[in-house]
Design an enzyme around this catalytic site. Structure first.
Site, short mmCIF file in Angstrom:
data_model
loop_
_atom_site.label_atom_id
_atom_site.label_comp_id
_atom_site.label_asym_id
_atom_site.label_seq_id
_atom_site.Cartn_x
_atom_site.Cartn_y
_atom_site.Cartn_z
N HIS A 141 0.83 -1.22 0.00
CA HIS A 141 0.00 0.00 0.00
C HIS A 141 0.86 1.27 0.00
CE1 HIS A 141 -3.26 -2.77 1.27
NE2 HIS A 141 -2.33 -3.26 2.08
N SER A 262 16.36 20.96 -15.72
CA SER A 262 15.19 21.73 -16.14
C SER A 262 15.70 22.98 -16.86
CB SER A 262 14.38 22.10 -14.90
OG SER A 262 13.73 23.33 -15.10
N LYS A 268 17.28 21.20 -10.51
CA LYS A 268 16.56 19.95 -10.79
C LYS A 268 17.34 18.96 -11.63
CE LYS A 268 12.26 19.54 -11.29
NZ LYS A 268 10.98 19.64 -11.98
N GLU A 275 10.53 8.20 -16.96
CA GLU A 275 9.25 8.87 -17.27
C GLU A 275 8.82 8.58 -18.70
OE1 GLU A 275 8.93 12.84 -14.57
OE2 GLU A 275 10.46 12.86 -16.10
#
Ligand code: ARG
Length: 446
Positions: A141, A262, A268, A275
């Site tokens: 979970h 980025s 970043k 992804e």
């Protein structure tokens, strides 16, 4: 406009090598069966080989006036060798021809994908070898459940990949069946020898019903189903890598070669590879869906709708190959596990609570009773902002007199992992065995 609408040459050019090979086998069969002369067959064979060379040198670039790869090759053959070339299409149709091409293509691609799966498994095994003793929180979970060996986690993906490999092998049995010689839909009056072409092309079996054989695309649907499952597995791994690379988890750092910055936020490091893999899974599922829908209302036998199968299959193949390769590189060289962070992550929670209950039940306390006692221990700890390991022996004994000094080692994360030594569990001995078996499997399949 209609010619362009009908055309498939802009994508079925991908089948050219298989189309040529299929035609060469066909024409030799025609000679072998006495339908054309051996001299004619050889002239056609050489003409086809010349087209192959033209194509490889970038000199064969048919336009839409050819409609599809089959017409393009036949037209060029006639240009090259004259009237003999007109005998190529004796005793077959484009319907059995395109089915042959597709199956040859897919059989070849399946073998390539299987190799890429082996490489992906190899990368997982190499990484896992370094991390049998590394502990990481295990989740259910997405809540911390029990600590596990990081190698055990990685080897879970090895197992999924193994099923993917086996699944492709099983599907290949149905891909590798020859429809060549089934004609347009009903067979042919020529005394052809279908076994001869099947043997020459390496097919293991023959379609037994011409209507079925020219219109069957089950094998392509099965392939896209297998491709979808490969993407499910890669996407799940991707999701974990993305989570682990976040500030919140901090379990891994991505090496610069596998991450991008980025354009506006200099701090970043984005996990682009996983992804993209996660994102690309959608298009493969889409191809499976589209082929199912293409097939579901088709009356027997061939219908032009079937031309829509190709882009789905080609893109499915291209996508899984690219994703397998990218993920293999990511695992081989892109991940830096943050072991100090993992070490503290497994020591700072209550994921050893089950082990306290197991401790008591080993002393004869019934498990459910032990479970309730531990519930009370955890509740007390939470109210006092403590972990289990912070309790003194006196405090432990207030909950049950059978707690002794060895409770501390019993709840240490390393011990908690070590004792889960049941077959398939995360205990170090089990993981080491699983790793050895994985290595053996890989070395034997070479
Ligand atoms: N380009 C066609 C396809 O991809 C080849 C078969 C055409 N057959 C026909 N009867 N129109 O399916």
């Amino acid at each position: 406009m209609i010619a362009a609408f009908n055309a498939s040459i802009h994508f079925d050019i991908a089948l050219i090598e298989y189309d040529l090979t299929g035609s060469q086998a066909h024409v030799q069969m025609l000679a072998h069966s006495g339908i054309i002369s051996q001299a004619e067959a050889d002239a056609i064979d050489q003409g086809l080989e010349a087209i192959r060379q033209e194509y490889r040198q970038g000199q064969f670039q048919p336009g839409i006036e050819a409609e599809d790869i089959h017409f393009a090759v036949e037209n060029r053959l006639i240009e090259l060798i004259g009237d003999t070339g007109k005998k190529l299409h004796t005793g077959r149709s484009r319907n059995d021809q395109v089915g042959t091409d597709l199956r040859l293509y897919l059989h070849d691609q399946i073998l390539q994908v299987q190799t890429l799966i082996r490489n992906w498994q190899q990368a997982l095994v190499i990484l896992a070898s370094d991390h049998v003793q590394t502990l990481i929180p295990g989740y259910t979970h997405l809540q911390r459940a029990q600590p596990i060996s990081l190698a055990h986690h990685l080897l879970a993906y090895f197992e999924m990949a193994e099923r993917d490999w086996q699944r492709l092998r099983e599907i290949d049995r149905r891909v590798n069946v020859s429809p060549l010689g089934l004609g347009a839909l009903a067979g042919t009056p020529f005394p052809i020898d279908r076994q001869y072409t099947a043997d020459k092309l390496g097919f293991a079996d023959l379609y037994r019903n011409s209507l079925d054989g020219v219109s069957d695309r089950d094998f392509a649907i099965e392939f896209l189903c297998a491709a979808s499952l490969i993407m499910v597995h890669l996407s799940r791994f991707s999701e974990e890598v993305i989570l682990w690379a976040s500030e919140e988890f901090g379990f891994i750092k991505l090496k610069d070669s596998c991450a991008t910055g980025s354009s506006i936020m200099p701090q970043k490091k984005n996990p682009d590879v996983p992804e993209l893999v996660r994102g690309k899974s959608g298009r493969v599922f889409g191809h499976l869906q589209s082929l199912l829908v293409v097939m579901k209302g088709l009356p027997l036998a061939y219908n032009k709708d079937l031309q829509e199968d190709k882009e789905a299959i080609f893109d499915g193949v291209t996508t899984i190959k690219a994703c397998l390769e990218a993920m293999t590189i990511l695992v081989a060289e892109g991940l830096e596990f943050q072991t100090p962070r993992l070490e503290s992550a497994v020591g700072e929670d209550f994921s050893n609570a089950t082990d306290v209950a197991d401790y008591l039940s080993k002393q004869g306390v019934p498990f459910r009773e032990a479970y309730n006692i531990v519930g009370a221990v955890v509740k007390t700890c939470l109210s006092q902002n403590k972990l289990l390991k912070d309790l003194t022996l006196e405090e432990w004994q207030q909950f049950h007199p059978q707690f002794a000094d060895d409770i501390y080692s019993a709840i240490s994360p390393r011990q908690v992992v070590a004792v889960r030594n049941s077959f398939g569990g995360t205990g170090f001995t089990q993981v080491q065995n699983a790793l050895e078996q994985a290595k053996t499997l890989l070395s034997q399949s070479k």
